[in-house]
Design an enzyme around this catalytic site. Sequence first.
Site, PDB file in Angstrom:
ATOM      1  N   ASP A   1      52.574 -21.397  -5.247  1.00 63.40           N
ATOM      2  CA  ASP A   1      51.417 -21.062  -6.341  1.00 63.40           C
ATOM      3  C   ASP A   1      51.872 -20.154  -6.983  1.00 63.40           C
ATOM      4  OD1 ASP A   1      48.985 -20.902  -7.775  1.00 63.40           O
ATOM      5  OD2 ASP A   1      47.334 -21.537  -6.160  1.00 63.40           O
TER       6      ASP A   1
ATOM      7  N   PHE B   1      43.530 -17.801  -3.141  1.00 63.89           N
ATOM      8  CA  PHE B   1      42.952 -18.972  -4.322  1.00 63.89           C
ATOM      9  C   PHE B   1      43.505 -20.035  -4.751  1.00 63.89           C
ATOM     10  CE2 PHE B   1      41.273 -19.039  -8.222  1.00 63.89           C
ATOM     11  CZ  PHE B   1      39.845 -19.692  -7.879  1.00 63.89           C
TER      12      PHE B   1
ATOM     13  N   LYS C   1      47.852 -20.425 -15.759  1.00 61.91           N
ATOM     14  CA  LYS C   1      47.341 -19.512 -16.808  1.00 61.91           C
ATOM     15  C   LYS C   1      48.187 -18.791 -18.080  1.00 61.91           C
ATOM     16  CE  LYS C   1      44.234 -17.087 -13.892  1.00 61.91           C
ATOM     17  NZ  LYS C   1      44.123 -17.498 -11.964  1.00 61.91           N
TER      18      LYS C   1
HETATM   19  C1  LIG Z   1      43.788 -18.529 -11.349  1.00 62.40           C
HETATM   20  C2  LIG Z   1      44.307 -19.469 -10.281  1.00 62.40           C
HETATM   21  C3  LIG Z   1      44.023 -20.860  -9.792  1.00 62.40           C
HETATM   22  C4  LIG Z   1      43.214 -22.029 -10.559  1.00 62.40           C
HETATM   23  O1  LIG Z   1      43.207 -21.837 -11.873  1.00 62.40           O
HETATM   24  P1  LIG Z   1      42.128 -22.272 -13.286  1.00 62.40           P
HETATM   25  O2  LIG Z   1      42.874 -22.322 -14.650  1.00 62.40           O
HETATM   26  O3  LIG Z   1      41.629 -21.630 -13.300  1.00 62.40           O
HETATM   27  O4  LIG Z   1      42.208 -23.709 -12.880  1.00 62.40           O
HETATM   28  C5  LIG Z   1      44.717 -21.846  -8.782  1.00 62.40           C
HETATM   29  N1  LIG Z   1      46.159 -20.140  -8.486  1.00 62.40           N
HETATM   30  C6  LIG Z   1      45.520 -19.114  -8.862  1.00 62.40           C
HETATM   31  C7  LIG Z   1      46.604 -18.008  -7.806  1.00 62.40           C
HETATM   32  C8  LIG Z   1      45.173 -18.611  -9.541  1.00 62.40           C
HETATM   33  O5  LIG Z   1      45.406 -17.016 -10.038  1.00 62.40           O
END
Ligand SMILES: *Cc1c(COP(=O)(O)O)cnc(C)c1O
Length: 400
Positions: free
Chosen positions: A224, A139, A253
């Site tokens: 990420d 994701f 986050k």
């Molecule tokens: C939550 C998340 C995102 C997206 O972040 P947003 O602040 O909701 O745009 C991207 N990558 C990972 C691994 C995430 O957990």
Amino acid sequence: MKATAAFGLDAKYVMQTYARKPILFVSGKGMRLFDDEGAEYLDFVSGIGAVNLGHSHPAVCEAIARQGKRLTHVSNLYYVEHRAELAEELSGLFDGGTRRVFFSNSGTEANEGAIKLARRFAQDRHPGAFKVVTAERSFHGRTLATLAATGQAAKQERFLPLPEGFSHVPLNDIDALDAALDETVAALLLEVVQGEGGVFPANAGYLSAAEQLCRERGILLMIDEVQTGFFRTGPAFAHQAFGLMPDVVTVAKAMANGLPVGAVIACEEVAEAFMPGDHGSTFGGGPLVCAAARATLRALSDEQCGRNALSAGAYLQARLGELMQGFPLISDVRGAGLMVGCSLTEPVAAEVVGMLLRRGLLVNNIGANIIRFLPPLLCKTAEVDTLCANLEEVLVEVCA
Ligand SMILES: *Cc1c(COP(=O)(O)O)cnc(C)c1O
């Protein structure tokens, strides 16, 4: 406002992109949240891994209040307090401490920035390379490009066509990765522990083989860390437990303990590919969120959150492992630090989450079969015990 009135307004005026739980939260303190009637909840979601210091952390509240009265926004056309200081402090969380930062407002935008940076970098060094390879079940966000990067067909289907230049490989399969990393690839983008995909960790051998392949082929390694970052799994960033040296890391986050902020953190050589005008953001790196992020980083290290994430996380996994012995419904417990998931053999995860909620415990389900735990990093063993005692009673009911 009464909760029922708020639900009605929401249904009428807010786009219904979430199936929200019928609770109106009005305040929080540490691991605890309070609804409009004063009922108390123990929070094992922490705003989806964003409130790592717990709710209303005094140092962060103080920083927000102080900066809020002083200056909140002037744009990236000018220098402001806290932006460069925060960039230096973020860089200091990496070996060498010479990374450069682009500030965004979210994780999606951080990944979007990283994808653009990878393309920009490849343009000069490896003409013809533009693709980004990611993992199945990954994701990376909800914009069109990060949705294309996300390895989940179910989230993409209704938004076709997506931007091109992305392909997906099964996680932990080195041969598949070897085959996918051809001369059209600019970057490999991986989560060390897949979060939204269901709490699936990459294994150490895979991660170091991936790094090796990227080095040999001049492909950028991008990690990420939007969910795993800021001590969630123990170290400041999850990849550090494996001795990786990614070229680019994306975060968001937990960076400002609940304020919207994200960042692309790149080694100098890669960061220099961006020239003035190549990328930007109106709000990114504003003084308010940067002040909050600095207070957050300071508190995360002062309060040894990484150490507690490891010990409390191990305890949580052990307690869930005990439950697994007694309940064949639980088929797997896994994770890293305080990012823990368990799989169920039946599609009852939402039901379990709902039953825990009625008992005052917030946990989150991913799909029908996975339960995820992402508590604040100062979660204590007593709070894990409360969770597991309630979960045990719920499982007894569900299995009856
Ligand atoms: C939550 C998340 C995102 C997206 O972040 P947003 O602040 O909701 O745009 C991207 N990558 C990972 C691994 C995430 O957990």
